[in-house]
Design a protein around this motif. Structure first.
Motif, PDB file in Angstrom:
ATOM      1  N   CYS A   1       3.977  -8.057  -1.923  1.00 48.06           N
ATOM      2  CA  CYS A   1       3.487  -8.830  -0.781  1.00 48.06           C
ATOM      3  C   CYS A   1       4.633  -9.366   0.073  1.00 48.06           C
ATOM      4  CB  CYS A   1       2.639 -10.001  -1.272  1.00 48.06           C
ATOM      5  SG  CYS A   1       1.037  -9.516  -1.952  1.00 48.06           S
ATOM      6  N   ASP A   2       4.389  -9.423   1.368  1.00 50.66           N
ATOM      7  CA  ASP A   2       5.300 -10.075   2.305  1.00 50.66           C
ATOM      8  C   ASP A   2       4.492 -11.160   3.025  1.00 50.66           C
ATOM      9  OD1 ASP A   2       7.528 -10.732   3.744  1.00 50.66           O
ATOM     10  OD2 ASP A   2       7.736  -8.831   4.790  1.00 50.66           O
ATOM     11  N   LEU A   3       3.898 -10.846   4.167  1.00 51.50           N
ATOM     12  CA  LEU A   3       3.008 -11.814   4.813  1.00 51.50           C
ATOM     13  C   LEU A   3       1.678 -11.933   4.068  1.00 51.50           C
ATOM     14  CD1 LEU A   3       3.542 -11.058   8.610  1.00 51.50           C
ATOM     15  CD2 LEU A   3       4.452 -12.970   7.289  1.00 51.50           C
ATOM     16  N   ALA A   4       1.345 -10.928   3.311  1.00 52.96           N
ATOM     17  CA  ALA A   4       0.120 -10.991   2.504  1.00 52.96           C
ATOM     18  C   ALA A   4       0.355 -11.859   1.270  1.00 52.96           C
ATOM     19  CB  ALA A   4      -0.312  -9.600   2.082  1.00 52.96           C
ATOM     20  N   GLU A   5      -0.643 -12.654   0.925  1.00 54.49           N
ATOM     21  CA  GLU A   5      -0.624 -13.427  -0.323  1.00 54.49           C
ATOM     22  C   GLU A   5      -1.071 -12.550  -1.481  1.00 54.49           C
ATOM     23  OE1 GLU A   5       0.043 -16.424  -2.849  1.00 54.49           O
ATOM     24  OE2 GLU A   5       0.333 -16.685  -0.690  1.00 54.49           O
ATOM     25  N   SER A   6      -2.027 -11.669  -1.196  1.00 55.12           N
ATOM     26  CA  SER A   6      -2.528 -10.742  -2.204  1.00 55.12           C
ATOM     27  C   SER A   6      -3.219  -9.579  -1.506  1.00 55.12           C
ATOM     28  CB  SER A   6      -3.506 -11.432  -3.160  1.00 55.12           C
ATOM     29  OG  SER A   6      -4.653 -11.870  -2.468  1.00 55.12           O
ATOM     30  N   PHE A   7      -3.431  -8.496  -2.243  1.00 54.15           N
ATOM     31  CA  PHE A   7      -4.182  -7.362  -1.710  1.00 54.15           C
ATOM     32  C   PHE A   7      -4.855  -6.644  -2.873  1.00 54.15           C
ATOM     33  CE2 PHE A   7      -0.016  -5.715  -2.782  1.00 54.15           C
ATOM     34  CZ  PHE A   7      -0.267  -4.481  -3.338  1.00 54.15           C
ATOM     35  N   SER A   8      -5.958  -5.995  -2.582  1.00 55.34           N
ATOM     36  CA  SER A   8      -6.655  -5.216  -3.602  1.00 55.34           C
ATOM     37  C   SER A   8      -7.233  -3.972  -2.958  1.00 55.34           C
ATOM     38  CB  SER A   8      -7.765  -6.039  -4.254  1.00 55.34           C
ATOM     39  OG  SER A   8      -8.705  -6.485  -3.295  1.00 55.34           O
ATOM     40  N   VAL A   9      -7.004  -2.840  -3.599  1.00 52.27           N
ATOM     41  CA  VAL A   9      -7.505  -1.556  -3.110  1.00 52.27           C
ATOM     42  C   VAL A   9      -8.776  -1.216  -3.884  1.00 52.27           C
ATOM     43  CG1 VAL A   9      -6.978   0.878  -2.768  1.00 52.27           C
ATOM     44  CG2 VAL A   9      -5.144  -0.813  -2.612  1.00 52.27           C
TER      45      VAL A   9
ATOM     46  N   ASP B   1     -11.716   0.871  -5.749  1.00 55.83           N
ATOM     47  CA  ASP B   1     -11.587   1.939  -6.741  1.00 55.83           C
ATOM     48  C   ASP B   1     -11.585   3.327  -6.112  1.00 55.83           C
ATOM     49  OD1 ASP B   1     -11.476   0.072  -8.746  1.00 55.83           O
ATOM     50  OD2 ASP B   1     -13.603   0.228  -9.280  1.00 55.83           O
ATOM     51  N   ASP B   2     -12.325   3.490  -5.028  1.00 52.89           N
ATOM     52  CA  ASP B   2     -12.371   4.803  -4.366  1.00 52.89           C
ATOM     53  C   ASP B   2     -11.223   4.998  -3.380  1.00 52.89           C
ATOM     54  OD1 ASP B   2     -13.106   3.152  -2.286  1.00 52.89           O
ATOM     55  OD2 ASP B   2     -15.114   4.017  -2.021  1.00 52.89           O
ATOM     56  N   GLY B   3     -10.378   3.969  -3.218  1.00 52.47           N
ATOM     57  CA  GLY B   3      -9.221   4.075  -2.332  1.00 52.47           C
ATOM     58  C   GLY B   3      -9.546   4.029  -0.859  1.00 52.47           C
ATOM     59  N   LEU B   4     -10.786   3.710  -0.515  1.00 52.41           N
ATOM     60  CA  LEU B   4     -11.208   3.775   0.893  1.00 52.41           C
ATOM     61  C   LEU B   4     -11.238   2.431   1.592  1.00 52.41           C
ATOM     62  CD1 LEU B   4     -14.051   6.452   0.655  1.00 52.41           C
ATOM     63  CD2 LEU B   4     -11.696   6.737   1.449  1.00 52.41           C
ATOM     64  N   SER B   5     -10.777   1.387   0.937  1.00 50.27           N
ATOM     65  CA  SER B   5     -10.681   0.094   1.611  1.00 50.27           C
ATOM     66  C   SER B   5      -9.643  -0.777   0.916  1.00 50.27           C
ATOM     67  CB  SER B   5     -12.039  -0.618   1.632  1.00 50.27           C
ATOM     68  OG  SER B   5     -12.452  -0.966   0.326  1.00 50.27           O
ATOM     69  N   ILE B   6      -9.069  -1.693   1.672  1.00 46.45           N
ATOM     70  CA  ILE B   6      -8.130  -2.679   1.139  1.00 46.45           C
ATOM     71  C   ILE B   6      -8.545  -4.048   1.642  1.00 46.45           C
ATOM     72  CG2 ILE B   6      -5.710  -3.288   0.791  1.00 46.45           C
ATOM     73  CD1 ILE B   6      -4.912  -0.766   2.195  1.00 46.45           C
ATOM     74  N   LYS B   7      -8.547  -5.000   0.760  1.00 50.30           N
ATOM     75  CA  LYS B   7      -8.746  -6.384   1.170  1.00 50.30           C
ATOM     76  C   LYS B   7      -7.402  -7.101   1.116  1.00 50.30           C
ATOM     77  CE  LYS B   7     -11.093 -10.747   0.207  1.00 50.30           C
ATOM     78  NZ  LYS B   7     -12.018 -11.504  -0.679  1.00 50.30           N
ATOM     79  N   PHE B   8      -7.041  -7.733   2.228  1.00 45.00           N
ATOM     80  CA  PHE B   8      -5.815  -8.510   2.305  1.00 45.00           C
ATOM     81  C   PHE B   8      -6.149  -9.991   2.441  1.00 45.00           C
ATOM     82  CE2 PHE B   8      -4.037  -4.452   3.857  1.00 45.00           C
ATOM     83  CZ  PHE B   8      -2.859  -4.396   3.131  1.00 45.00           C
ATOM     84  N   THR B   9      -5.443 -10.801   1.702  1.00 47.92           N
ATOM     85  CA  THR B   9      -5.457 -12.248   1.913  1.00 47.92           C
ATOM     86  C   THR B   9      -4.056 -12.634   2.363  1.00 47.92           C
ATOM     87  OG1 THR B   9      -7.130 -12.587   0.205  1.00 47.92           O
ATOM     88  CG2 THR B   9      -5.834 -14.504   0.871  1.00 47.92           C
ATOM     89  N   LEU B  10      -3.970 -13.350   3.485  1.00 49.65           N
ATOM     90  CA  LEU B  10      -2.674 -13.662   4.077  1.00 49.65           C
ATOM     91  C   LEU B  10      -2.133 -14.996   3.583  1.00 49.65           C
ATOM     92  CD1 LEU B  10      -3.457 -12.686   7.789  1.00 49.65           C
ATOM     93  CD2 LEU B  10      -2.590 -11.212   5.954  1.00 49.65           C
ATOM     94  N   LYS B  11      -0.818 -15.106   3.589  1.00 38.74           N
ATOM     95  CA  LYS B  11      -0.187 -16.396   3.303  1.00 38.74           C
ATOM     96  C   LYS B  11      -0.549 -17.392   4.407  1.00 38.74           C
ATOM     97  CE  LYS B  11       3.914 -14.968   0.670  1.00 38.74           C
ATOM     98  NZ  LYS B  11       3.771 -13.519   0.534  1.00 38.74           N
ATOM     99  N   LYS B  12      -0.746 -18.617   4.008  1.00 36.75           N
ATOM    100  CA  LYS B  12      -1.009 -19.674   4.986  1.00 36.75           C
ATOM    101  C   LYS B  12       0.295 -20.404   5.301  1.00 36.75           C
ATOM    102  CE  LYS B  12      -5.790 -20.264   3.435  1.00 36.75           C
ATOM    103  NZ  LYS B  12      -6.807 -21.164   2.849  1.00 36.75           N
ATOM    104  N   ASN B  13       0.283 -21.128   6.418  1.00 31.43           N
ATOM    105  CA  ASN B  13       1.440 -21.935   6.834  1.00 31.43           C
ATOM    106  C   ASN B  13       2.650 -21.084   7.236  1.00 31.43           C
ATOM    107  OD1 ASN B  13      -0.016 -24.341   6.235  1.00 31.43           O
ATOM    108  ND2 ASN B  13       0.522 -24.080   4.069  1.00 31.43           N
ATOM    109  N   ILE B  14       2.408 -19.801   7.535  1.00 27.84           N
ATOM    110  CA  ILE B  14       3.458 -18.968   8.143  1.00 27.84           C
ATOM    111  C   ILE B  14       3.466 -19.251   9.636  1.00 27.84           C
ATOM    112  CG2 ILE B  14       4.230 -16.621   8.636  1.00 27.84           C
ATOM    113  CD1 ILE B  14       4.537 -17.119   5.748  1.00 27.84           C
ATOM    114  N   LEU B  15       4.651 -19.479  10.184  1.00 32.11           N
ATOM    115  CA  LEU B  15       4.779 -19.797  11.606  1.00 32.11           C
ATOM    116  C   LEU B  15       5.556 -18.707  12.329  1.00 32.11           C
ATOM    117  CD1 LEU B  15       5.753 -23.590  11.428  1.00 32.11           C
ATOM    118  CD2 LEU B  15       3.468 -22.623  11.830  1.00 32.11           C
ATOM    119  N   TRP B  16       5.114 -18.421  13.545  1.00 37.65           N
ATOM    120  CA  TRP B  16       5.926 -17.610  14.442  1.00 37.65           C
ATOM    121  C   TRP B  16       7.152 -18.423  14.837  1.00 37.65           C
ATOM    122  CZ3 TRP B  16       4.956 -12.628  14.738  1.00 37.65           C
ATOM    123  CH2 TRP B  16       3.672 -12.173  14.461  1.00 37.65           C
TER     124      TRP B  16
END
Length: 486
Positions: free
Chosen positions: A35-43, A45-60
């Motif tokens: 992970c970088d900007l993502a807090e977590s990710f999960s693919v 089982d069929d490999g056809l979708s990914i769920k991303f949860t982003l880190k909070k409190n990241i600022l530009w």
């Protein structure tokens, strides 16, 4: 140079963008995706979708919060036909981008896509900066606003780019306060700057590497394989470069060992295909022997005739190849010179032109305004090279600027990137390498090594499979130094 990861296609831009921007994911020291900007990710089982949860409190860098809207905006720009990006094909496989809340989303794919995770390493750009602008011409391509470890401060064209440590960086403020990227096209001048310790880090040429110990006791040096290759490429939209026989003839006429020994001083491996030896997709390919007689025979079969001056003619004119390469890379310049002498033995006249980098890329490469060129590719860890060789990727500004077109290769590239079975992918890539031996897209010359020196006052440098830059934000100055960054 372009300081926008959606648009940038050259290594110099990528080096700066990697410090200014973050992707959702990144490679760690051992080349594992984490992970970088993502807090977590999960693919799925069929490999056809990914769920991303982003880190909070990241600022530009301007203090605005980073949210899923920035990811969606970046994605929309990547797939927009109006964006001059070479990366669009990696995202066109997405059929739906579903926002769940400000910090989570799911991407659904229309079909299996093997580089599914690596594609989300691309730098995310800020919606609030680029919205309503033409991303291709925005002023912010020269004054970027990112989330990365360094904040952009100044760019003086053809001289330097100055970055400053980001106090709000999520992994902690970098130890080195300023990063000064200097543009020094002449390698001899670079070397002199090292001797006076005016540079802290530099990629060395093989001859500089060998001279290193006697001149630079104040530097540590690091040598490791690169994921890339150097090649002689042709504009395959022109005759006779579009002839398979012609490219085979040039393969016979070039002695790669002379280049590796004479230019690289043995610090490279002979290249015969698109994958370096450390790639799991690599296959050992039978090399073309150095045989001038075979080269001339194939050229005659392609329509060449011998002229009175000893040079070959094509369509009743003395045939000349104009080879271009970029200024500031002495190894490529010397490679051109050796190729020039070797092809002369086969009756081919070669002219060499050395061009300033931005001119080379923007006016010649991107516009396909060349006969031939010597250049290098840095490839990704995942062996997918669809962007480089698929016929659909040969439009201006895309990576297949040589315009290579082979139906079988196209089909295998698609099969390889749409399968999650590593062994199947390996078979597809091995077939591609076999096809490219008979129908070479270019002349693969050598797989170079990274030869880097870093001033001993820099501490925390650690060589790993990913190289030395993977933990740059932890590097630190070991003794006091005063520098004016005006």
């Amino acid at each position: 140079m372009c300081l926008n990861p959606v648009l940038a296609s050259d290594s110099a831009s990528a080096a700066i963008n990697a410090l200014v921007y973050n992707g959702l994911l990144k490679y760690d020291k051992d080349l594992n995706l984490v992970c970088d900007l993502a807090e977590s990710f999960s693919v799925a089982d069929d490999g056809l979708s990914i769920k991303f949860t982003l880190k909070k409190n990241i600022l530009w860098h301007d203090g605005k919060p980073f949210t899923v809207k920035d990811v969606k905006f970046t994605f929309d720009k990547l797939i927009s036909p109006d964006t001059r990006t070479p990366f669009s094909s990696d995202y066109l496989a997405v059929k739906n981008f579903e926002i769940l809340d400000d910090y989570s989303f799911i991407v659904y794919y229309a079909y299996p896509f093997a580089p599914i995770l690596e594609s989300w390493c691309i730098g995310i750009i800020p919606k609030h900066i680029f919205e309503g602008q033409d991303i291709n011409t925005s002023d912010y391509n020269r004054k970027p606003v990112g989330t990365g470890q360094y904040v952009f401060k100044k760019w003086i064209t053809d001289q330097k780019i100055i970055l400053q440590a980001n106090s709000d960086y999520y992994e902690g403020k970098p130890k080195i306060k300023f990063y000064l990227f200097r543009v020094i096209p002449d390698s001899a001048v670079q070397f002199l700057e090292l001797r006076t310790q005016s540079l802290d880090e530099l990629s060395l040429l093989p001859d500089q590497w060998n001279a290193y110990d006697s001149f630079f006791e104040n530097y540590n040096k690091y040598r490791y394989p690169s994921f890339g290759f150097t090649f002689l490429g042709f504009n395959l939209e022109k005759e006779p470069y579009n002839s398979k026989n012609f490219r085979q003839a040039i393969s016979y006429a070039i002695d790669k060992k002379d280049i590796i020994n004479g230019v690289m001083l043995g610090m490279a491996k002979q290249a015969e295909g698109i994958f370096p030896p450390q790639s799991w997709a690599y296959k050992e390919i039978k090399p073309y022997e150095y045989n001038v007689d075979k080269a001339v025979k194939l050229l005659k079969e392609t329509g060449f005739t011998k002229g009175d001056d000893g040079y070959l003619k094509y369509k009743n004119k003395t045939f000349e190849i104009n080879i271009i390469t970029n200024q500031g890379n002495k190894a490529r310049e010397l490679t051109c010179q050796i190729i020039q002498e070797q092809l002369k033995k086969a009756g081919i006249k070669v002219n060499i032109r050395i061009l300033e980098w931005s001119t080379f890329i923007n006016q010649y490469v991107n516009k396909k305004n060349f006969d031939a060129l010597v250049l290098g590719w840095n490839t990704s860890v995942d062996p997918d090279q669809y962007l480089l060789w698929h016929s659909s990727q040969s439009n201006p500004g895309q990576y297949n600027f040589m315009s290579y077109k082979n139906k079988d290769v196209d089909e295998l590239l698609v099969k390889a990137r749409t399968s999650f079975d590593k062994e199947k992918r390996k078979k597809y890539y091995h077939k591609i390498q076999d096809i490219m031996r008979e129908d070479p897209p270019c002349i693969f010359l050598y797989y170079p090594e990274n030869l880097v020196c870093v001033n001993k006052r820099i501490e925390g440098v650690e060589l790993a499979p990913a190289g030395i830059g993977w933990n740059f934000h932890r590097w630190r100055i070991g003794r006091s130094a005063t520098t004016n960054y005006s």
